[in-house]
Enzyme design. Structure first.
Site, short mmCIF file in Angstrom:
data_model
loop_
_atom_site.label_atom_id
_atom_site.label_comp_id
_atom_site.label_asym_id
_atom_site.label_seq_id
_atom_site.Cartn_x
_atom_site.Cartn_y
_atom_site.Cartn_z
N ASN A 161 94.07 -16.89 62.58
CA ASN A 161 93.63 -16.84 63.97
C ASN A 161 94.53 -17.83 64.70
OD1 ASN A 161 92.30 -17.04 66.41
ND2 ASN A 161 90.25 -17.07 65.51
N GLU A 180 91.15 -17.29 73.15
CA GLU A 180 91.31 -16.97 71.72
C GLU A 180 91.36 -15.45 71.57
OE1 GLU A 180 87.61 -17.54 69.57
OE2 GLU A 180 88.67 -17.89 67.67
N GLU A 189 84.75 -14.57 60.59
CA GLU A 189 86.09 -15.22 60.63
C GLU A 189 86.54 -15.69 59.25
OE1 GLU A 189 87.60 -17.66 63.80
OE2 GLU A 189 85.71 -17.37 64.88
N ASN A 216 85.95 -17.69 72.04
CA ASN A 216 85.09 -16.50 72.05
C ASN A 216 83.76 -16.96 71.50
OD1 ASN A 216 86.26 -13.54 72.36
ND2 ASN A 216 87.91 -14.81 71.55
N LYS A 225 94.37 -21.62 63.63
CA LYS A 225 93.01 -22.22 63.68
C LYS A 225 92.58 -22.80 62.34
CE LYS A 225 88.34 -20.82 65.19
NZ LYS A 225 87.61 -19.69 65.82
N CYS A 254 88.84 -22.38 69.80
CA CYS A 254 87.39 -22.18 69.77
C CYS A 254 86.62 -23.22 68.97
CB CYS A 254 87.07 -20.77 69.30
SG CYS A 254 85.37 -20.33 69.76
N1 CDV Z 1 85.13 -18.04 67.77
C1 CDV Z 1 84.48 -19.16 67.40
O1 CDV Z 1 85.06 -20.05 66.81
N2 CDV Z 1 83.16 -19.22 67.73
C2 CDV Z 1 82.34 -20.33 67.32
C3 CDV Z 1 80.95 -19.97 66.90
C4 CDV Z 1 79.98 -19.86 67.99
C5 CDV Z 1 80.85 -18.79 66.04
C6 CDV Z 1 82.27 -21.43 68.36
O2 CDV Z 1 82.21 -22.58 67.95
O3 CDV Z 1 82.25 -21.16 69.56
#
Ligand code: CDV
Length: 321
Positions: free
Chosen positions: A126, A63, A162, A213, A143, A188
Site C-alpha cells: 500500500n 490513500e 489489508e 480511507n 505503508k 492512513c
Molecule cells: N486504511 C486504514 O488504514 N484504515 C484504518 C482503520 C480504520 C481500518 C485507520 O486507522 O483509519
C-alpha cells in the site's frame, strides 16, 4: 523581533525568503468498484487543474486514490484482485495525470496499491509517491502499519483485509528534499502511531502528506462516529505539534459501496492547529499556504529533539515499568 527569533534562535538573515508551499488537500468522494482508472484519473485531473488555477505547488490525494478501497471486500477472483494494483507508476491512464501535472508545473502525492515485480516474485504494498513539478518521482513510501486481519469474517458488514492483500512496507519512513525543505509521507493507520511522525522528525521533516480511507464505523469496535472523528484529528494534530511539522491529512469520503467513510480532510500547522478543513463528503479541494519556516520555533524550542529528548533514559524506564 520575528517569531523565529523569540526562542533565542540566531537572527534570521534579512534576505531570507520564507519557504511557503501552497498546498491543496484533494479529498475524494467514493470510488465505486465499477469505476475504471480512466474515470478516476479524470476526477484527479479536475482537482489538479483547480489547484493549478489557485496557484498551488503541491496536491495531496488520499490513500489508494485510483480505485475503490478493495480491502473492505473478499475478492475471490484473482483477475479482479490483480486489477486493483499498479504494476508500474505511472502506467495506463495514470500517465496522463503525470503529464498534466508536468504541464501545469504542479507537484503531487498519490496513494495507490503497488504490485512490485522482484526476483523473489510479486510483492504487494500500500504505497504512495511524491511527484515533482517536472513529473518525475521524487520518492516513494510503503505503508508500515497495516490494520485489520487476514481471515474473512462473514458476520461483518465489511472486511478490513489489508494484512491479507499487502505486505508491511520495507522502505522505513524516508524524508525527501523538496520545495527547499523536507517532506515525508505516511498512509492512513500510520497516523495513529507516534513513531511515524517521530522517525521523520528525527530526519527534520517539515511537511507530511497523509492519505486515509477510514470507515465511520469499525465492525470490531464500539466507538461512536463522534469519537472516531475526534481520534482522527487528535492523532494528526498531536503528531504535527509534537514534531513541529505541517501535516496534510486527506480523506476518501462519502458512502463507498455501502461503507460510510470518514471525511475531515484538513491541513494542520506545526502548532497542531487545523488551518483549513473540507466541508463536504465528495471531491473537494482545500488550500493553505504552508510556511515551512513555521516549523522552526518548535524544532529549535521545546521540541529541539537533539537537545531535549532523553532516549538514553527510555530503556531504563521500560525496564522499571
Ligand atoms: N486504511 C486504514 O488504514 N484504515 C484504518 C482503520 C480504520 C481500518 C485507520 O486507522 O483509519
Amino acid at each position: 523581533m520575528s517569531a523565529l527569533e523569540y526562542l533565542g534562535n540566531p537572527p534570521i538573515a534579512s534576505d531570507h525568503q520564507p519557504r511557503i508551499v501552497r498546498v491543496a488537500a484533494a479529498q475524494l468522494g467514493p470510488i465505486a468498484k465499477q469505476e475504471n482508472r480512466e474515470q478516476v484519473v479524470k476526477r484527479l485531473t479536475a482537482l489538479l487543474q483547480q489547484a493549478a488555477a489557485e496557484r498551488c505547488d503541491l496536491v495531496v490525494y488520499p490513500e489508494m486514490a485510483l480505485t475503490t478501497f478493495f480491502p473492505h471486500w473478499e475478492v475471490s477472483d484473482p483477475a479482479e484482485l490483480e486489477s486493483y494494483y499498479e504494476k508500474a507508476m505511472p502506467e495506463g491512464p495514470v500517465v496522463r495525470l503525470f503529464e498534466e501535472a508536468a504541464r501545469l508545473k504542479i507537484s503531487f502525492s498519490l496513494g495507490y496499491a503497488e504490485l512490485a515485480t522482484t526476483p523473489q516474485g510479486p510483492r504487494h504494498f500500500n504505497s504512495s509517491v511524491l511527484v515533482g513539478k517536472d513529473g518525475g518521482i521524487i520518492g516513494k513510501y510503503r505503508k508500515v502499519h497495516l490494520p485489520g486481519h487476514v481471515d474473512i469474517r462473514p458476520q461483518d458488514p465489511f472486511q478490513n483485509l489489508e494484512k491479507l492483500y499487502f505486505e508491511v512496507g520495507d522502505l522505513g519512513f524516508p524524508v525527501f528534499e523538496a520545495f527547499g525543505g523536507k517532506l515525508g509521507m505516511c498512509i492512513c493507520n500510520d497516523r495513529r502511531w507516534p513513531e511515524t511522525y517521530r522517525l521523520m522528525a528525527l530526519k527534520g521533516v517539515e511537511l507530511i502528506t497523509l492519505g486515509y480511507n477510514t470507515p465511520l464505523f469499525n465492525p470490531d469496535q464500539t466507538q461512536s462516529p463522534e469519537q472516531r472523528r475526534f481520534h482522527n484529528h487528535l492523532c494528526m494534530q498531536a503528531g504535527a505539534y509534537q514534531n513541529s511539522t505541517w501535516v496534510v491529512g486527506v480523506a476518501k469520503a462519502g458512502i463507498e459501496e455501502g461503507v460510510e467513510m470518514m471525511a475531515g480532510t484538513c491541513i494542520i500547522a506545526p502548532t497542531g492547529e487545523i488551518v483549513v478543513q473540507t466541508r463536504t463528503l465528495g471531491d473537494e479541494l482545500v488550500v493553505a499556504d504552508c510556511n515551512l519556516d513555521a516549523c522552526t520555533p518548535g524544532k529549535r524550542g521545546e521540541f529541539d529533539l537533539a537537545l531535549n529528548r532523553r532516549p538514553e533514559h527510555y530503556g531504563l524506564l521500560v525496564e522499571a515499568a
